[in-house]
Design a protein around this motif. Sequence first.
Motif, mmCIF file in Angstrom:
data_model
loop_
_atom_site.group_PDB
_atom_site.id
_atom_site.type_symbol
_atom_site.label_atom_id
_atom_site.label_comp_id
_atom_site.label_asym_id
_atom_site.label_seq_id
_atom_site.Cartn_x
_atom_site.Cartn_y
_atom_site.Cartn_z
ATOM 1 N N UNK A 1 -2.217 -23.280 6.056
ATOM 2 C CA UNK A 1 -1.992 -24.270 5.182
ATOM 3 C C UNK A 1 -0.965 -24.970 5.202
ATOM 4 N N UNK A 2 -0.780 -25.954 5.243
ATOM 5 C CA UNK A 2 0.158 -26.569 4.662
ATOM 6 C C UNK A 2 1.241 -27.171 3.604
ATOM 7 N N UNK A 3 1.979 -26.689 2.385
ATOM 8 C CA UNK A 3 1.899 -27.088 1.544
ATOM 9 C C UNK A 3 3.355 -27.440 1.263
ATOM 10 N N UNK B 1 -1.006 -32.041 15.943
ATOM 11 C CA UNK B 1 -1.068 -31.450 14.422
ATOM 12 C C UNK B 1 -0.810 -30.546 14.004
ATOM 13 N N UNK B 2 -0.653 -29.110 14.384
ATOM 14 C CA UNK B 2 -0.937 -27.947 14.428
ATOM 15 C C UNK B 2 0.597 -27.525 13.750
ATOM 16 N N UNK C 1 6.311 -26.186 9.361
ATOM 17 C CA UNK C 1 7.955 -26.737 9.077
ATOM 18 C C UNK C 1 7.586 -26.598 7.397
ATOM 19 N N UNK C 2 9.081 -26.711 7.055
ATOM 20 C CA UNK C 2 9.855 -26.551 5.721
ATOM 21 C C UNK C 2 10.382 -27.210 5.335
ATOM 22 N N UNK C 3 11.272 -27.046 4.404
ATOM 23 C CA UNK C 3 12.054 -28.160 3.541
ATOM 24 C C UNK C 3 13.063 -28.109 4.539
ATOM 25 N N UNK D 1 10.891 -31.638 10.716
ATOM 26 C CA UNK D 1 10.631 -32.035 12.375
ATOM 27 C C UNK D 1 12.210 -32.643 12.591
ATOM 28 N N UNK D 2 12.063 -32.531 14.310
ATOM 29 C CA UNK D 2 13.735 -33.352 15.059
ATOM 30 C C UNK D 2 12.713 -34.102 15.836
#
Length: 379
Positions: free
Chosen positions: A308-310, A358-359, A364-366, A370-371
């Motif tokens: 899941x991506x929340x 994509x995985x 990633x979180x807030x 992504x860098x």
Amino acid sequence: MVHFPGFEPLSTEDHHSRYQRSASQSAAVWDAAFSVAPLAGNRVTVTGEGPGWRTETTLHILDHNALIQSLRDCGPLTEIVRGFRAFFIAAILEGGFLAYARTAWRFSGFFVFPFLYMAFGIALGLLLGLAPLAVGLPAVHLLWSLPLGGLIFWRIFLPFTDRLHTRALFANWQMAVKVARENDPLFNGWMRDQVGAVRRAFAEDAEEYLITSHSMGSNLAVQVVGRLLEEDPGFFRGKRVVFATLGGAALQCALLRSARAMRKRVRLIAECPDIEWIDVQSLTDIINFYKANIPAACGHRDVKQPRHIRLRFRHVLTDDHYRRIKRDFLRVHRQYVLGPSRRGNFDFTLFTAGPFRAEEFVDFRSDRLPDLGRFQRPE
């Protein structure tokens, strides 16, 4: 990449224009460059570039606008009657309401809303039409009161429902029943055609193969990809494939009783060793099955569940932007495929045309974004 859009009366050209706008917004937010080429049929090339990286994505848009138009190509009264018929089938005969309430109670509210709202308008028109009898006037007064009640419903209430897309939602539920039951030649023919479209798209060489779907499109994607696996279980062998469902709405059809074949296809996708399934969900969105695992909800608890991506939309939009859309539940639901106004843990353009696999977005979180500067340009 192949993309199955959501239930919107948009052509391939419209979806292409939307992707272009979203890519421009993403480019500004991430200090990157995304170039979206003109359409060639349903195919478009997207080039992404930033410090130390460059990508090229071939996007195939598999829109289902013809199916939507087939449902809405009728008068308002016919649309209303067909909509209530679909509601009765989905809610009662197919057990949809109870299944939705068990899995994601907020989705059951989305399910009943357009029908309750339209029923309220019809009841209001009838009450106005029968008002003379209620106050003791002779029945002859119905000759003017009933037409007046009908006129108020037709000229005032019905146009107002379009602001809330009520009749469009009626058509959406007609489509849900057809996709679940697989008893409509037009819909079945479209799905067979898309199996061929995915075959042709994935015959091309790529480092990563991505299948994305939004909202109702996720139901279609499950049906199409599942049929492909039924026909050719080894089709994806040797490919890095990500199956991404945006908005978690694949259960809209899969939870209806008659969708037995669709639930088997859910299992085929989940069991396929060459497919990584990612489900993008948001608490803010009432139209998705938040925190639900699609295979488990279909009775397949023994298979690998999607990752899941929340997503919190308030984290990818400015406060003013979020404030303007948060009360429009359909607009909020579209945000999965629209551009951001600030950096967050998910961005559709970055997901589909950026330098990351994509995985990687699952992690990633807030507070861990992504860098895009981490990649070094080759010498």
